[in-house]
Design an enzyme around this catalytic site. Sequence first.
Site, mmCIF file in Angstrom:
data_model
loop_
_atom_site.group_PDB
_atom_site.id
_atom_site.type_symbol
_atom_site.label_atom_id
_atom_site.label_comp_id
_atom_site.label_asym_id
_atom_site.label_seq_id
_atom_site.Cartn_x
_atom_site.Cartn_y
_atom_site.Cartn_z
ATOM 1 N N LYS A 284 13.808 -10.044 -12.329
ATOM 2 C CA LYS A 284 13.423 -11.399 -12.635
ATOM 3 C C LYS A 284 14.581 -11.773 -13.532
ATOM 4 O O LYS A 284 15.226 -11.411 -14.305
ATOM 5 C CB LYS A 284 12.064 -11.449 -13.517
ATOM 6 C CG LYS A 284 10.887 -11.011 -12.531
ATOM 7 C CD LYS A 284 9.722 -11.374 -13.391
ATOM 8 C CE LYS A 284 8.452 -10.928 -12.662
ATOM 9 N NZ LYS A 284 8.125 -11.928 -11.527
ATOM 10 N N ARG A 358 0.699 -6.176 -5.734
ATOM 11 C CA ARG A 358 -0.027 -5.754 -4.337
ATOM 12 C C ARG A 358 0.043 -4.607 -4.112
ATOM 13 O O ARG A 358 -0.748 -3.855 -3.371
ATOM 14 C CB ARG A 358 0.370 -7.054 -3.542
ATOM 15 C CG ARG A 358 1.685 -6.904 -2.970
ATOM 16 C CD ARG A 358 2.171 -7.957 -2.362
ATOM 17 N NE ARG A 358 2.540 -9.377 -3.070
ATOM 18 C CZ ARG A 358 2.935 -10.470 -2.835
ATOM 19 N NH1 ARG A 358 3.022 -10.740 -1.515
ATOM 20 N NH2 ARG A 358 3.032 -11.405 -3.438
HETATM 21 N N1 BES Z 1 3.564 -10.455 -12.182
HETATM 22 C C1 BES Z 1 4.366 -11.547 -10.923
HETATM 23 C C2 BES Z 1 3.327 -12.877 -10.898
HETATM 24 C C3 BES Z 1 3.353 -13.702 -12.050
HETATM 25 C C4 BES Z 1 4.248 -14.946 -12.290
HETATM 26 C C5 BES Z 1 2.517 -13.506 -13.055
HETATM 27 C C6 BES Z 1 4.273 -15.615 -13.516
HETATM 28 C C7 BES Z 1 2.341 -14.481 -14.146
HETATM 29 C C8 BES Z 1 3.191 -15.456 -14.351
HETATM 30 C C9 BES Z 1 4.199 -10.851 -9.345
HETATM 31 O O1 BES Z 1 4.598 -9.547 -9.766
HETATM 32 C C10 BES Z 1 5.533 -11.523 -9.093
HETATM 33 O O2 BES Z 1 6.580 -11.234 -9.483
HETATM 34 N N2 BES Z 1 5.255 -12.366 -7.856
HETATM 35 C C11 BES Z 1 6.550 -12.667 -7.186
HETATM 36 C C12 BES Z 1 6.294 -12.515 -5.624
HETATM 37 C C13 BES Z 1 7.375 -12.715 -4.809
HETATM 38 C C14 BES Z 1 8.560 -11.752 -5.292
HETATM 39 C C15 BES Z 1 6.864 -12.968 -3.468
HETATM 40 C C16 BES Z 1 6.396 -14.192 -7.460
HETATM 41 O O3 BES Z 1 5.115 -14.723 -7.477
HETATM 42 O O4 BES Z 1 7.373 -14.826 -7.686
HETATM 43 ZN ZN ZN Z 2 6.623 -8.927 -9.896
#
Ligand code: BES
Ligand code: ZN
Length: 504
Positions: A284, A358
């Site tokens: 990230k 997921r």
């Molecule tokens: N934990 C994150 C989602 C999240 C984002 C929670 C902001 C709380 C605040 C999840 O694991 C994630 O990173 N999702 C990605 C998925 C993408 C790579 C398809 C996202 O939502 O950007």
């Molecule tokens: Zn994630």
Amino acid sequence: MDIKVKNINLDEAPCDLLVINMFAGVKVLGGGTGAVNKALDGLIQRLTREEKFKGEFGETLIFHTHGKIPAKKVMVLGLGDRRKFNLEKIRQLGGITIKKARELKAKNIVTILHGAGIGKIDAVDSARAITEGAILSNYRFLKYKKSEAKKVGKIDIDEFIIAEINKSKIRKIKKGIELGSFESLGVTYARDLVNEPGYQLLPRDLVDRAREISKGKSNIKLKIYDKAVLEKMGAWALLGVAMGSVNEPYLIHLKYTPKTGRAKKKIALVGKGLTFDSGGLNLKPEQGMSEMKIDMAGAATVLGLFSVLNDLNLKVEVHGIIGACENMPSGSAIRPGDVITSMSGKTIEIGNTDAEGRVTMADTLFYATKQKPDYIIDIATLTGAVIIALGPQITGILGNDKKLINELEKNSKITGEKIWKLPLDEDYRKFLDGKVGELNNVGGGRSGGAITAALFLREFVKDIPWAHLDIAATSYAEKEPNSYTPVGGTGVGVRLLLHWLLGV
Ligand code: BES
Ligand code: ZN
Ligand code: ZN
């Protein structure tokens, strides 16, 4: 802070702050407020006119009594439009009261029970809501701010008393206070976990909390599956996500059975338990990673709820299932393009290591189906997309069962935790077809991300009635959404799910 009810007249109650109320547009003060006005020789009526106090929702008018009644100060709280008055307003008034009392350094508060008179709200519900508002607004996470904790301790509120002259209502108010207190304890338990830094709350620490919760309770059973056992079970989805971290994953399974009588229903609650989500090799960026200690908020909700299940004497069998792990990049981390075989036998191709929640839930949801529950509800900080779709204060809900979703929507209107249904659209399912594996963990780019994520989860719940709560936005408050939710972990879902469980 001690919350209780007393059979006493408002104008005879000794306290630092006496709280009474007024609906918008009221000309002649009645009920408890009227009685206090009378004891003060019409002072409130005069002051509201002079100060142009309208009784708008949340408006306050505070004045000294100069010894005319035992209360040192009086606060008139505006209730707003009578037709719009509801339990959420009462909760917020509880929060406003605590905030004002802190500012005024009032240690003893006596309050009228809002809405129980002309508002026609049941005394149990009203007492429950004001108790929640009071306890939840009084919450602070000061474990690592010792000097501030000391300061706050000095102005802490000792007593919050609901004054009620009608003897027949006392029992109801007591019941409401009890319910509201236990529910709020569950919420603050969850908030504490969400606020805890990633290193201070590793997967094994979630296991320890589950142990503490079940300890000494014969009707709460705990099973812990560690890495070696998970390997035997073939839980390669959960294991795969955890591969990059030195901290090993666990599957936590709590089971509550009612102390007496047969359980009416069997419910499985599944919480996402990523104690930290760096994104893995698909790392990230700075901004996206900084708050990722909150990625176990779903697990926190499940544990918060379990911490009070016994006190609420629930009549249903509840399974709390958590996949606890950490998503880290390293030489041993899962790679984009890797294919893993989940516990269900379905193969998952990793399109993006940051869509890890997921993947872990593929195994925890499948494990949940093996308990043969009547319903599965999962709660997860699953997608950034739900934040874009619904903003900071609304939880996304998706699922395969209209009735269950409707019920949760109804309950959320009572608990004030807003949820909004998104479509689980069949046409988007094809985005998840893998090139090499049966399923890809991402699909369709960034658009519709909350929906494709839920469609992915659906693959693992079989045909069991299931609802999914995406709390990515609502589990953590960057700004205060209301008077009883401070910045930080919110404990969202604890009250909603408890309220639903109490009515199943
Ligand atoms: N934990 C994150 C989602 C999240 C984002 C929670 C902001 C709380 C605040 C999840 O694991 C994630 O990173 N999702 C990605 C998925 C993408 C790579 C398809 C996202 O939502 O950007
Ligand atoms: Zn994630
Ligand atoms: Zn995540």
